[in-house]
Design an enzyme around this catalytic site. Structure first.
Site, short mmCIF file in Angstrom:
data_model
loop_
_atom_site.label_atom_id
_atom_site.label_comp_id
_atom_site.label_asym_id
_atom_site.label_seq_id
_atom_site.Cartn_x
_atom_site.Cartn_y
_atom_site.Cartn_z
CG HIS A 180 -28.44 67.73 -53.60
ND1 HIS A 180 -27.33 67.20 -52.99
CD2 HIS A 180 -27.97 68.54 -54.58
CE1 HIS A 180 -26.24 67.65 -53.57
NE2 HIS A 180 -26.60 68.49 -54.54
NE ARG A 181 -35.25 67.86 -48.03
CZ ARG A 181 -36.44 67.53 -47.52
NH1 ARG A 181 -37.24 68.48 -47.05
NH2 ARG A 181 -36.81 66.26 -47.47
#
Length: 467
Positions: free
Chosen positions: A439-440
């Site tokens: 999710h970065r």
């Protein structure tokens, strides 16, 4: 006599377990003949002999883990059977030429004397060069063996090397035990060969040594029944974490705590995909080739990446950059008796459906046999795991280190399903997909779009023509 040092068979591996010997003392071996199997942190590898000659000694016991660069086998010319050597007289043994105690570590053997001028035979020189080639082929940094001494260097006087005992493989060396256990046994004065091993695959454990020590102190001798000394151990069992399992544990821990995982799910009617697979089985080109939902899921994932390239990228933490890959090295998670491995199909996106099916079949068979080579488990860009083969509906997979996403395919089962056109409840082939992503740099919109595209192709394989 030539010693074969354990080479680095992977990318910077530091140790390996000797699983099994393929030769025994007294056997005659040729160059490149398989002499043993070792297990690294990635796979089981067969080691070929870099020397030709007679096996003089096996210097490492089966089940023992040793560092790269450790001598594991001694190969040379067999000694004349009727010859007797007076160890008290250095001159009688040729001045101590070439003597060493088999099974001792390099540090224990003391300084090594160089070969006398002109003493090196063509066969021994060829064997030394073969060892460098074998080990250099495995290790990117070159061979792990010591440099071969030039034949024209001045000899060291024989008096500088003390005579040593005749090479022998003792019963204690044959006993399977890890180095820490051997050290403990030495400290407590326990003979490993007298113990009944209770560890995995017949290895002597710490509890075995401690129990023998307790019995010895009580006057029962070193070979006492370990069950009497430690009755509580019968209710539990300890198994060392090593090799593939240890590598998997380290990789999964590193990934879980460095990459923020998000997992999304979708349940899809794959009846059309199952019918498509049945038609493929009737095609002449696919005769003898195993086709499964994994094949279609893999092709669907690679097609969906065209619209969402972030799925096939990697977050470089050190450089603070996202690295986009223009190729797909497809990793397939495979459960083996020695743990989870993820071999990869290089440039899988460039393969036809038939070529991909053949590659999947070969990859799976090799992994289950434990023959996957270290090079085949590196460089992955995206991973597919199929928990459906275990009858599981879905899961929350952990991203493989160096990648940004992993797709999980669940079991395909007949379930009641509402037909969108008629509104009737019908029996359909249904499965659940789960996508975990980093999710970065992959937000919910990109992850959802990719998962929806994969599901759309599985729902209607003909829709792949749109990508």
């Amino acid at each position: 006599m030539s010693e074969f040092l354990l080479p680095d068979v992977g990318e910077g591996l530091t140790e390996a377990e000797l699983v099994s010997w393929k030769v025994k003392e007294g056997d005659t071996v040729e160059i490149n003949e398989i002499i043993c199997e070792i297990e690294t942190a990635k796979s089981i590898v067969e080691l070929p002999s870099p020397f030709a000659g007679t096996v003089l000694a096996l210097m490492v016991a089966e089940g023992q883990t040793v560092d790269v660069g450790t001598p594991i086998i001694s190969i040379g010319d067999a000694a004349p059977p009727a010859m007797e050597i007076d160890l008290s007289n250095p001159a009688a043994s040729g001045g101590g030429e070439g003597e060493s105690l088999v099974g001792r570590n390099k540090a224990d053997r003391g300084p090594q004397r160089r070969a006398r001028k002109g003493a090196a035979s063509p066969a021994s020189q060829a064997g030394a060069q073969a060892q460098l080639q074998v080990q250099g082929a495995f290790a990117p940094g070159g061979a792990q063996s010591q440099p071969v001494a030039p034949a024209d260097e001045p000899p060291v006087p024989a008096e500088s090397a003390a005579p040593e005992p005749v090479p022998t493989l003792t019963a204690a060396l044959r006993a399977l035990a890890k180095p820490p256990v051997r050290k403990l046994a030495k400290e407590l004065g326990i003979d490993l060969s007298t113990l009944t091993p209770s560890g995995p695959r017949g290895t002597v454990s710490r509890d075995d040594v401690r129990a023998a020590s307790v019995s010895l102190s009580a006057g029962h001798g070193g070979g006492a029944d370990v069950g009497e000394a430690l009755p509580e151990t019968a209710r539990e069992r300890r198994e060392p974490v090593k090799g593939v399992r240890r590598a998997m544990a380290q990789a999964m821990t590193r990934s879980a705590f460095t990459s923020p995982h998000v997992t999304e799910w979708v349940t899809v009617d794959v009846s059309a995909t199952m019918r498509f697979l049945e038609r493929l089985k009737t095609q002449r080109d696919f005769a003898g080739v195993r086709v499964s939902p994994t094949l279609v899921a893999a092709r669907a994932a690679m097609l969906a990446m065209r619209r969402t390239p972030e799925i096939n990228s990697w977050w470089d933490e050190e450089a603070q950059e996202v690295v986009y890959k223009s190729y797909v090295n497809l990793g397939i998670a495979a459960a083996t008796p020695r743990g989870l491995v993820v071999p990869t199909i290089k440039d899988a996106d460039s393969l036809s459906l038939l070529e991909l099916a053949e590659a999947l079949g070969e990859l799976t068979a090799t992994a289950r046999e434990g023959r996957t080579q270290p090079a085949q488990m590196s460089g992955g860009t995206f991973t597919l795991t199929n928990v459906g083969v275990f009858g599981v509906d879905a899961g929350t997979p952990i991203i493989n280190p160096g990648e940004s996403a992993i797709l999980c395919l669940g079991a395909v089962n007949k379930r009641p399903w509402v037909d969108e056109e008629t509104g009737e409840i019908v029996a359909r082939d249904v499965t659940t997909l789960a996508l975990s992503f980093d999710h970065r740099h992959i937000d919910g919109e990109k992850g959802s779009r990719f998962l929806a595209d994969v599901a759309g192709i599985l729902r209607d394989p003909a829709s792949a023509l749109l990508f």
